[in-house]
Design a protein around this motif. Structure first.
Motif, PDB file in Angstrom:
ATOM      1  N   PHE A 108       0.844  -1.200   0.000  1.00  0.00           N
ATOM      2  CA  PHE A 108       0.000   0.000   0.000  1.00  0.00           C
ATOM      3  C   PHE A 108       0.879   1.250   0.000  1.00  0.00           C
ATOM      4  CE2 PHE A 108      -2.553   3.289   2.022  1.00  0.00           C
ATOM      5  CZ  PHE A 108      -3.818   3.101   1.483  1.00  0.00           C
ATOM      6  N   GLU A 109       1.839   1.303   0.910  1.00  0.00           N
ATOM      7  CA  GLU A 109       2.728   2.469   1.016  1.00  0.00           C
ATOM      8  C   GLU A 109       3.639   2.585  -0.199  1.00  0.00           C
ATOM      9  OE1 GLU A 109       2.447   5.023   2.982  1.00  0.00           O
ATOM     10  OE2 GLU A 109       0.751   3.996   3.914  1.00  0.00           O
ATOM     11  N   ALA A 110       4.123   1.455  -0.722  1.00  0.00           N
ATOM     12  CA  ALA A 110       4.982   1.477  -1.910  1.00  0.00           C
ATOM     13  C   ALA A 110       4.216   2.018  -3.122  1.00  0.00           C
ATOM     14  CB  ALA A 110       5.536   0.090  -2.199  1.00  0.00           C
ATOM     15  N   ALA A 111       2.956   1.641  -3.253  1.00  0.00           N
ATOM     16  CA  ALA A 111       2.146   2.127  -4.372  1.00  0.00           C
ATOM     17  C   ALA A 111       1.915   3.627  -4.255  1.00  0.00           C
ATOM     18  CB  ALA A 111       0.813   1.375  -4.432  1.00  0.00           C
ATOM     19  N   ARG A 112       1.588   4.069  -3.069  1.00  0.00           N
ATOM     20  CA  ARG A 112       1.367   5.511  -2.873  1.00  0.00           C
ATOM     21  C   ARG A 112       2.658   6.282  -3.154  1.00  0.00           C
ATOM     22  NH1 ARG A 112      -1.694   7.756   2.209  1.00  0.00           N
ATOM     23  NH2 ARG A 112      -0.448   6.148   3.213  1.00  0.00           N
ATOM     24  N   ALA A 113       3.790   5.804  -2.650  1.00  0.00           N
ATOM     25  CA  ALA A 113       5.078   6.471  -2.870  1.00  0.00           C
ATOM     26  C   ALA A 113       5.436   6.480  -4.359  1.00  0.00           C
ATOM     27  CB  ALA A 113       6.168   5.784  -2.054  1.00  0.00           C
ATOM     28  N   LEU A 114       5.200   5.366  -5.042  1.00  0.00           N
ATOM     29  CA  LEU A 114       5.483   5.291  -6.477  1.00  0.00           C
ATOM     30  C   LEU A 114       4.702   6.361  -7.230  1.00  0.00           C
ATOM     31  CD1 LEU A 114       6.629   3.797  -9.036  1.00  0.00           C
ATOM     32  CD2 LEU A 114       4.526   2.449  -8.966  1.00  0.00           C
ATOM     33  N   HIS A 174       3.405   9.128  -6.088  1.00  0.00           N
ATOM     34  CA  HIS A 174       3.891  10.467  -5.736  1.00  0.00           C
ATOM     35  C   HIS A 174       5.183  10.786  -6.485  1.00  0.00           C
ATOM     36  CE1 HIS A 174       1.148  12.166  -2.765  1.00  0.00           C
ATOM     37  NE2 HIS A 174       0.943  10.919  -2.352  1.00  0.00           N
ATOM     38  N   ASP A 175       6.013   9.781  -6.734  1.00  0.00           N
ATOM     39  CA  ASP A 175       7.235   9.989  -7.514  1.00  0.00           C
ATOM     40  C   ASP A 175       6.929  10.216  -8.992  1.00  0.00           C
ATOM     41  OD1 ASP A 175       8.860   9.752  -5.292  1.00  0.00           O
ATOM     42  OD2 ASP A 175       9.393   7.652  -5.681  1.00  0.00           O
ATOM     43  N   VAL A 176       5.949   9.494  -9.521  1.00  0.00           N
ATOM     44  CA  VAL A 176       5.604   9.588 -10.940  1.00  0.00           C
ATOM     45  C   VAL A 176       4.896  10.904 -11.253  1.00  0.00           C
ATOM     46  CG1 VAL A 176       4.152   8.579 -12.763  1.00  0.00           C
ATOM     47  CG2 VAL A 176       5.546   7.095 -11.308  1.00  0.00           C
ATOM     48  N   PHE A 177       3.998  11.333 -10.364  1.00  0.00           N
ATOM     49  CA  PHE A 177       3.190  12.530 -10.604  1.00  0.00           C
ATOM     50  C   PHE A 177       3.581  13.625  -9.618  1.00  0.00           C
ATOM     51  CE2 PHE A 177       0.514   8.883 -11.829  1.00  0.00           C
ATOM     52  CZ  PHE A 177       0.358   9.174 -13.172  1.00  0.00           C
ATOM     53  N   GLY A 203      11.853  -7.585  -6.549  1.00  0.00           N
ATOM     54  CA  GLY A 203      11.216  -7.394  -5.259  1.00  0.00           C
ATOM     55  C   GLY A 203      10.715  -5.983  -4.995  1.00  0.00           C
ATOM     56  N   GLU A 204      10.913  -5.072  -5.946  1.00  0.00           N
ATOM     57  CA  GLU A 204      10.457  -3.688  -5.776  1.00  0.00           C
ATOM     58  C   GLU A 204       9.271  -3.408  -6.684  1.00  0.00           C
ATOM     59  OE1 GLU A 204      13.348  -0.505  -5.825  1.00  0.00           O
ATOM     60  OE2 GLU A 204      14.936  -1.997  -5.573  1.00  0.00           O
ATOM     61  N   LEU A 205       8.311  -2.635  -6.173  1.00  0.00           N
ATOM     62  CA  LEU A 205       7.172  -2.213  -6.978  1.00  0.00           C
ATOM     63  C   LEU A 205       7.655  -1.176  -7.979  1.00  0.00           C
ATOM     64  CD1 LEU A 205       4.092  -2.391  -7.409  1.00  0.00           C
ATOM     65  CD2 LEU A 205       3.886  -0.427  -5.878  1.00  0.00           C
ATOM     66  N   VAL A 206       7.450  -1.450  -9.268  1.00  0.00           N
ATOM     67  CA  VAL A 206       7.885  -0.522 -10.317  1.00  0.00           C
ATOM     68  C   VAL A 206       6.722  -0.024 -11.177  1.00  0.00           C
ATOM     69  CG1 VAL A 206      10.229  -1.456 -10.393  1.00  0.00           C
ATOM     70  CG2 VAL A 206       8.488  -2.350 -11.960  1.00  0.00           C
ATOM     71  N   GLY A 207       5.532  -0.624 -11.031  1.00  0.00           N
ATOM     72  CA  GLY A 207       4.381  -0.202 -11.812  1.00  0.00           C
ATOM     73  C   GLY A 207       3.086  -0.431 -11.078  1.00  0.00           C
ATOM     74  N   HIS A 208       2.152   0.500 -11.234  1.00  0.00           N
ATOM     75  CA  HIS A 208       0.846   0.435 -10.566  1.00  0.00           C
ATOM     76  C   HIS A 208      -0.223   1.003 -11.476  1.00  0.00           C
ATOM     77  CE1 HIS A 208      -2.505   2.199  -8.285  1.00  0.00           C
ATOM     78  NE2 HIS A 208      -2.330   1.174  -7.468  1.00  0.00           N
ATOM     79  N   GLY A 216      -4.441   6.079 -11.351  1.00  0.00           N
ATOM     80  CA  GLY A 216      -3.117   5.815 -10.801  1.00  0.00           C
ATOM     81  C   GLY A 216      -2.228   4.936 -11.651  1.00  0.00           C
ATOM     82  N   VAL A 217      -2.197   5.195 -12.966  1.00  0.00           N
ATOM     83  CA  VAL A 217      -1.327   4.421 -13.850  1.00  0.00           C
ATOM     84  C   VAL A 217       0.052   5.078 -13.827  1.00  0.00           C
ATOM     85  CG1 VAL A 217      -0.939   3.583 -16.194  1.00  0.00           C
ATOM     86  CG2 VAL A 217      -3.282   3.828 -15.322  1.00  0.00           C
ATOM     87  N   GLY A 218       1.033   4.349 -13.331  1.00  0.00           N
ATOM     88  CA  GLY A 218       2.376   4.899 -13.287  1.00  0.00           C
ATOM     89  C   GLY A 218       3.441   3.823 -13.254  1.00  0.00           C
ATOM     90  N   VAL A 219       4.546   4.108 -13.920  1.00  0.00           N
ATOM     91  CA  VAL A 219       5.711   3.217 -13.939  1.00  0.00           C
ATOM     92  C   VAL A 219       6.915   4.043 -13.508  1.00  0.00           C
ATOM     93  CG1 VAL A 219       7.229   1.802 -15.390  1.00  0.00           C
ATOM     94  CG2 VAL A 219       4.747   1.745 -15.743  1.00  0.00           C
ATOM     95  N   ARG A 220       7.726   3.472 -12.649  1.00  0.00           N
ATOM     96  CA  ARG A 220       8.923   4.154 -12.177  1.00  0.00           C
ATOM     97  C   ARG A 220       9.760   4.611 -13.373  1.00  0.00           C
ATOM     98  NH1 ARG A 220      12.458   0.906  -7.923  1.00  0.00           N
ATOM     99  NH2 ARG A 220      13.944   0.721  -9.639  1.00  0.00           N
ATOM    100  N   ALA A 221      10.303   5.812 -13.299  1.00  0.00           N
ATOM    101  CA  ALA A 221      10.994   6.440 -14.435  1.00  0.00           C
ATOM    102  C   ALA A 221      12.112   5.561 -14.994  1.00  0.00           C
ATOM    103  CB  ALA A 221      11.540   7.804 -14.027  1.00  0.00           C
ATOM    104  N   ASP A 222      12.872   4.901 -14.148  1.00  0.00           N
ATOM    105  CA  ASP A 222      13.991   4.091 -14.641  1.00  0.00           C
ATOM    106  C   ASP A 222      13.569   2.725 -15.170  1.00  0.00           C
ATOM    107  OD1 ASP A 222      13.336   3.082 -12.116  1.00  0.00           O
ATOM    108  OD2 ASP A 222      15.421   2.603 -11.616  1.00  0.00           O
TER     109      ASP A 222
END
Length: 187
Positions: free
Chosen positions: A27-33, A35-38, A61-66, A88-94
């Motif tokens: 839950f927290e990883a998705a919210r943080a992701l 916030h980083d994307v947008f 082991g890391e959430l990279v897309g939601h 909330g469609v987002g993928v980590r920049a890297d």
């Protein structure tokens, strides 16, 4: 001597989880992701992604897309339609450019097509071509919201709304589309 064949990139594995089944860390990883994307992500934006199904992609082991799909009601042509609204469609920049966004959307589109009258989403300008290439259609008619004070025009959203039609609900993309009320951005 045998010729080496290039390896085909694997399709990212997508896990589908209801909000109620998200563990605290995810839950927290998705919210943080998100916030980083947008840059302009608000508490209401995060809340809009809750209460439905989350599509999650992990790497190492890391959430990279939601991405999430939640149920909403849209009014169109005198009918209240059950809508799978994508949030909330987002993928980590890297990790972009590796098929994660497509895999997330493929999973949600399957859910929308089998469980809703239509899909809908509000697309940022930079994402519009991505959704259009997947078969999402630009809503060309005027948009509205059913607010606590009656139906109000949402002209700022015109040109940003996309729908994914299903066979259960014929749509006229050039007429009115009205969404249900929620805090923050109604669309």
């Amino acid at each position: 001597m045998t010729e080496a064949h290039p390896t085909t990139p694997r399709t990212p594995e997508v896990r589908i989880v209801h909000t109620s089944d998200l563990d605290a860390g995810t839950f927290e990883a998705a919210r943080a992701l998100l916030h980083d994307v947008f840059d302009d992500m608000t508490a209401e934006d995060w809340e809009h992604a809750l209460g439905g199904l989350h599509a999650l992609v992990h790497e190492g082991g890391e959430l990279v897309g939601h991405a999430a799909v939640v149920q909403r009601r849209l009014l169109h042509g005198g009918r209240a339609l059950r809508c799978g609204y994508v949030e909330g469609v987002g993928v980590r920049a890297d990790r972009r450019g590796r098929g994660h966004g497509a895999a997330l959307m493929e999973a949600l589109e399957r859910i929308v097509r089998s469980g809703y009258d239509l899909g809908a989403l509000g697309a940022a300008d930079e994402a519009a071509a991505f959704y259009a290439a997947r078969g999402w259609q630009l809503w060309r008619g005027p948009s509205w919201a059913l607010t606590p004070h009656g139906i109000r025009r949402t002209a700022d959203e015109d040109g940003c709304l996309y729908v994914l039609p299903t066979v259960s609900a014929p749509l006229d993309l050039d007429t009115d589309l009205t969404c249900d009320w929620r805090d923050g951005d109604v669309w």
